[in-house]
Design a protein around this motif. Structure first.
Motif, mmCIF file in Angstrom:
data_model
loop_
_atom_site.group_PDB
_atom_site.id
_atom_site.type_symbol
_atom_site.label_atom_id
_atom_site.label_comp_id
_atom_site.label_asym_id
_atom_site.label_seq_id
_atom_site.Cartn_x
_atom_site.Cartn_y
_atom_site.Cartn_z
ATOM 1 N N ARG A 1 6.154 -5.303 1.768
ATOM 2 C CA ARG A 1 4.150 -5.925 1.468
ATOM 3 C C ARG A 1 3.889 -6.152 2.331
ATOM 4 O O ARG A 1 2.537 -5.809 2.587
ATOM 5 C CB ARG A 1 4.795 -7.164 0.933
ATOM 6 C CG ARG A 1 5.607 -7.438 -0.537
ATOM 7 C CD ARG A 1 5.044 -8.517 -1.266
ATOM 8 N NE ARG A 1 5.920 -8.341 -2.957
ATOM 9 C CZ ARG A 1 7.052 -9.066 -3.163
ATOM 10 N NH1 ARG A 1 7.546 -9.252 -1.657
ATOM 11 N NH2 ARG A 1 8.153 -8.600 -3.937
ATOM 12 N N LEU A 2 4.545 -6.287 3.967
ATOM 13 C CA LEU A 2 4.072 -6.689 4.810
ATOM 14 C C LEU A 2 3.534 -5.734 5.506
ATOM 15 O O LEU A 2 1.920 -4.984 5.664
ATOM 16 C CB LEU A 2 4.994 -7.441 5.636
ATOM 17 C CG LEU A 2 3.711 -7.642 7.233
ATOM 18 C CD1 LEU A 2 3.014 -8.507 7.125
ATOM 19 C CD2 LEU A 2 4.959 -8.443 8.046
ATOM 20 N N GLY A 3 4.282 -4.151 5.517
ATOM 21 C CA GLY A 3 4.112 -2.654 6.326
ATOM 22 C C GLY A 3 2.531 -2.481 5.346
ATOM 23 O O GLY A 3 1.771 -1.910 5.835
ATOM 24 N N TRP A 4 2.924 -2.172 3.858
ATOM 25 C CA TRP A 4 1.326 -2.002 3.278
ATOM 26 C C TRP A 4 -0.032 -2.567 3.710
ATOM 27 O O TRP A 4 -1.090 -1.998 3.587
ATOM 28 C CB TRP A 4 1.809 -2.548 1.526
ATOM 29 C CG TRP A 4 0.955 -1.676 0.966
ATOM 30 C CD1 TRP A 4 0.823 -0.584 -0.078
ATOM 31 C CD2 TRP A 4 0.081 -2.272 0.231
ATOM 32 N NE1 TRP A 4 -0.736 -0.435 -0.798
ATOM 33 C CE2 TRP A 4 -1.637 -1.574 -0.760
ATOM 34 C CE3 TRP A 4 -0.640 -4.264 0.523
ATOM 35 C CZ2 TRP A 4 -2.157 -2.310 -0.827
ATOM 36 C CZ3 TRP A 4 -2.039 -4.472 -0.131
ATOM 37 C CH2 TRP A 4 -2.585 -3.324 -1.138
ATOM 38 N N LEU A 5 0.504 -4.487 3.910
ATOM 39 C CA LEU A 5 -0.812 -4.282 4.479
ATOM 40 C C LEU A 5 -1.471 -3.892 5.913
ATOM 41 O O LEU A 5 -2.602 -4.538 5.896
ATOM 42 C CB LEU A 5 -0.292 -7.013 4.501
ATOM 43 C CG LEU A 5 -0.301 -6.876 2.690
ATOM 44 C CD1 LEU A 5 -0.122 -7.981 3.520
ATOM 45 C CD2 LEU A 5 -2.117 -7.584 2.668
ATOM 46 N N PHE A 6 -0.304 -4.048 7.037
ATOM 47 C CA PHE A 6 -1.505 -3.634 7.738
ATOM 48 C C PHE A 6 -1.314 -2.311 8.006
ATOM 49 O O PHE A 6 -2.181 -2.215 8.905
ATOM 50 C CB PHE A 6 0.650 -3.385 8.819
ATOM 51 C CG PHE A 6 0.784 -4.645 9.444
ATOM 52 C CD1 PHE A 6 -0.834 -5.870 9.706
ATOM 53 C CD2 PHE A 6 1.924 -5.254 9.561
ATOM 54 C CE1 PHE A 6 -0.025 -7.016 10.531
ATOM 55 C CE2 PHE A 6 2.335 -6.755 9.918
ATOM 56 C CZ PHE A 6 1.468 -7.891 10.642
#
Length: 264
Positions: free
Chosen positions: A206-211
């Protein structure tokens, strides 16, 4: 038996010593009075707004400039309160993000991550919100100075993972994206990669997708490297909405079942 006035004077003198908290045991030792007499004096001090009690047996002095708010800021007492409770902790989530300069939207509550379940605290207008984590031992933190001493705060990288993990406590995903966009410049890609090894794989996705969404390529790429050779299960961005017909991001295997747009 000592006069209750001694306790009044002692409490009033604490700020002059740079001290704002005390326990019932401290009060009993100073007053030299019976437990019931001390209890009554503390009750009167609370009634007058001179002290507040975030937890049983633990008291905070309220300076005159904070009487209208009903309490000084939580940063004045959180470290000693957690020590009193015997808890490992760090100030985290939106509060930590704001302390690191990502203060686009100031948090309503003072958010703290602890190693055990704790009831939230409300003293005057000050609300302290607790979130349990069984990963607190391995979380990267730093000591930050406060008006009255210091407190433990999550690093920018730890804060980023927690914003995703405790997303329900951080507003909408658009709000999380906005905070992360501000926080990104404070995050070291190597710190982020190290942090990825200790958290749930779904949170890394999820965090990778947001970045990626925010075009923070160095941070997204640092996370992607930690996932090489690992099986990625399809992960909903949020569990609040249905996943049917929601698009699947192939790079992160995130099911994008919510609209996300940064305010920046």
């Amino acid at each position: 038996m000592a006069s209750p006035g001694i306790l009044h004077k002692w409490v009033a003198s604490l700020p002059e010593q740079g001290r704002y908290v005390f326990t019932r045991a401290d009060a009993e030792a100073v007053a030299g009075a019976s437990a019931s007499a001390v209890k009554m004096t503390l009750y009167r001090l609370k009634k007058a707004g001179s002290i507040v009690s975030p937890r049983r047996e633990f008291f905070v002095v309220v300076p005159r400039e904070y009487r209208a708010a009903g309490s000084p800021p939580a940063s004045w007492f959180i470290d000693e309160l957690m020590r009193h409770r015997g808890r490992q902790y760090y100030v985290g989530l939106l509060t930590a993000a704001a302390l690191h300069g990502a203060g686009h939207q100031q948090p309503i509550a003072f958010q703290v991550v602890t190693d055990a379940v704790e009831r939230d605290v409300q003293v005057g207008r000050i609300r302290v919100e607790f979130h349990f984590s069984n990963l607190i031992d391995t979380a990267a933190t730093e000591l930050m100075k406060t008006e009255t001493g210091s407190m433990v705060v999550s690093t920018p990288a730890t804060t980023a993972f927690d914003l995703v993990h405790f997303s329900a406590a951080c507003g909408s995903w658009s709000n999380i994206a906005t905070v992360l966009a501000e926080l990104a410049e404070k995050i070291n890609p190597d710190d982020l990669a190290r942090g990825a090894e200790r958290v749930a794989r779904s949170d890394v996705q999820r965090l990778g997708w947001l970045f990626d969404l925010m075009e923070e390529a160095p941070l997204a790429d640092a996370l992607k490297k930690t996932l090489q050779g690992k099986r990625l299960l399809p992960t909903p961005l949020t569990h609040a909405f249905e996943t049917a017909n929601a698009p699947l991001d192939r790079r992160w295997r995130v099911i994008v079942n919510d609209e996300v747009e940064s305010d920046l």
